[in-house]
Scaffold this active site. Sequence first.
Site, PDB file in Angstrom:
ATOM      1  N   CYS A   1       1.366   4.808   3.017  1.00  0.00           N
ATOM      2  CA  CYS A   1       2.533   5.233   3.821  1.00  0.00           C
ATOM      3  C   CYS A   1       3.993   4.666   3.560  1.00  0.00           C
ATOM      4  CB  CYS A   1       2.363   4.528   5.276  1.00  0.00           C
ATOM      5  SG  CYS A   1       1.045   4.984   6.148  1.00  0.00           S
TER       6      CYS A   1
ATOM      7  N   ASP B   1      -1.767  30.174   1.894  1.00  0.00           N
ATOM      8  CA  ASP B   1      -1.741  28.631   1.723  1.00  0.00           C
ATOM      9  C   ASP B   1      -2.208  28.247   0.626  1.00  0.00           C
ATOM     10  OD1 ASP B   1      -1.691  26.038   2.593  1.00  0.00           O
ATOM     11  OD2 ASP B   1      -3.137  26.246   3.869  1.00  0.00           O
TER      12      ASP B   1
ATOM     13  N   GLN C   1      -7.789  20.914   6.221  1.00  0.00           N
ATOM     14  CA  GLN C   1      -6.586  20.296   6.752  1.00  0.00           C
ATOM     15  C   GLN C   1      -6.830  18.882   7.236  1.00  0.00           C
ATOM     16  OE1 GLN C   1      -3.940  21.871   6.342  1.00  0.00           O
ATOM     17  NE2 GLN C   1      -4.460  24.002   5.888  1.00  0.00           N
TER      18      GLN C   1
ATOM     19  N   CYS D   1       0.787  -1.158   0.206  1.00  0.00           N
ATOM     20  CA  CYS D   1      -0.034  -0.149  -0.059  1.00  0.00           C
ATOM     21  C   CYS D   1       0.876   1.284  -0.075  1.00  0.00           C
ATOM     22  CB  CYS D   1      -1.073   0.110   1.407  1.00  0.00           C
ATOM     23  SG  CYS D   1      -1.843   1.697   1.426  1.00  0.00           S
TER      24      CYS D   1
ATOM     25  N   GLU E   1     -10.206  33.566  -3.226  1.00  0.00           N
ATOM     26  CA  GLU E   1      -9.889  32.119  -3.302  1.00  0.00           C
ATOM     27  C   GLU E   1     -10.413  31.921  -4.859  1.00  0.00           C
ATOM     28  OE1 GLU E   1      -9.767  28.380  -3.778  1.00  0.00           O
ATOM     29  OE2 GLU E   1      -8.946  29.326  -1.870  1.00  0.00           O
TER      30      GLU E   1
ATOM     31  N   CYS F   1      -6.321   0.790   8.362  1.00  0.00           N
ATOM     32  CA  CYS F   1      -5.458   1.733   7.861  1.00  0.00           C
ATOM     33  C   CYS F   1      -5.145   2.286   9.313  1.00  0.00           C
ATOM     34  CB  CYS F   1      -6.183   2.740   7.111  1.00  0.00           C
ATOM     35  SG  CYS F   1      -5.137   4.084   6.614  1.00  0.00           S
TER      36      CYS F   1
ATOM     37  N   PHE G   1      -5.737  32.480  -1.225  1.00  0.00           N
ATOM     38  CA  PHE G   1      -5.872  31.013  -1.046  1.00  0.00           C
ATOM     39  C   PHE G   1      -6.699  30.673   0.113  1.00  0.00           C
ATOM     40  CE2 PHE G   1      -1.977  31.764  -3.147  1.00  0.00           C
ATOM     41  CZ  PHE G   1      -1.968  31.559  -4.484  1.00  0.00           C
TER      42      PHE G   1
ATOM     43  N   CYS H   1       2.423  23.105   1.883  1.00  0.00           N
ATOM     44  CA  CYS H   1       2.481  21.654   2.080  1.00  0.00           C
ATOM     45  C   CYS H   1       3.716  21.119   1.081  1.00  0.00           C
ATOM     46  CB  CYS H   1       1.200  20.957   1.536  1.00  0.00           C
ATOM     47  SG  CYS H   1       1.011  21.382  -0.414  1.00  0.00           S
TER      48      CYS H   1
END
Length: 413
Positions: free
Chosen positions: A76, A345, A250, A73, A297, A150, A277, A371
């Site tokens: 991760c 952001d 988030q 998977c 936005e 999960c 944003f 991110c």
Amino acid sequence: MSLETVRIERLGAQADGIAEVGGETVYVGFALPGEQVTVRRQKARGNVVSIDEPSAERTEPPCRHFGPKGDLCGGCALQHFNITAYNHWKKQLVSDVLAARGIDADVRPLITCAPGSRRRAVLSARAVKGGIVLGFNRAGTNTIADIRECAVVRPAIAEALPGLRALAGIAAAGTRPFRLQVLETSAGLDVAIDGVRELADKKRRTAIGKALELGYARLSLGNEILIEARKPIVTFNGIEVIPPPAAFVQASATAQEAMIEIVSTHLAGTKRVADLFSGCGTFALPLTRHAAVDAFENDGAALEALDHAARHTQGLKPLSVERRDLFRRPVNAAELKKTEGVVFDPPRAGAQAQSKEIAASGVTKVAAVSCNPATLARDLRILIDGGFRLASVTPIDQFLWSPHVEAIALLER
């Protein structure tokens, strides 16, 4: 493909173990620094056959789907990495990209998230002979790993996997893959089917019936709401918001609140703030407790949710909203004339054009949320060269056991 024994020297930015063999770089998934491993090599990739000398920092993965002996998977990448070493590596990812841009930063301790805390997941699904596969793509492929558990998502999502698989079976059309976007809200799960063009009337009725049977708050097909049993509500620092279907929020509510606290503290004392944003208002809404906010936005539905929340919450300062593509038309320096503080952001592409306008403006405080450390470092370089001082950078691990890391940089002048 040949078998080779290699020594792993370090972890790459995508969490692969990296070995140097005869002047060539080989990337080995599920391997850790210092380990000697036997791999089946194909060009620059090495697939683990055996771990001959394991690292002292290797630990037992908590999920049966993880690793070369699991279902591979791809959700991760680092469950096998001791958590202390993993946290250090995550923080170092941010430090390294800043240093590469010549930025000397005070990188604060990593804000961590516990297993089972991710409230938002995008699951892939596909009809196959004998049923439905549902899960995340296998590592390095477009093939879906069929998961039954999960370790990173909220218990409500993990426990819902059988029902989501049944719903996917209803929605599937042929063997074309599609997605189920799932968000845990205070009213229950908010589920959006994405990648299915339409549902015939019978399938639509069956899907609605299944959603009601499973107790979902809302079921959508793309942006179309099929059934809303209850308003799906999320809160931003205590302010209730009804996000549109498949909205960005988030990934972790715990991380979100920590991020709001960092941004709000930095911008305290400013009378007018621009939230660029803005999405559904993660930062804009809490900031209106103390400052007038102008939110920009490009997602119209997200802006409507933000505006609706502001109008139905008492005691907030004035809020204006504007739909705008900030990549094509950033808020310019003249428009920021009365603005004291800015928070932005953006998506992973960052905010290069917008950062240039902020640097040319009279804004005195900036909170840059990202991110993607690489594009954040690029944007910070623009702001620093424009006269800002970088006060601190805080890394946030919303995406446990993955190579992804969030960061908030605070600047002032």
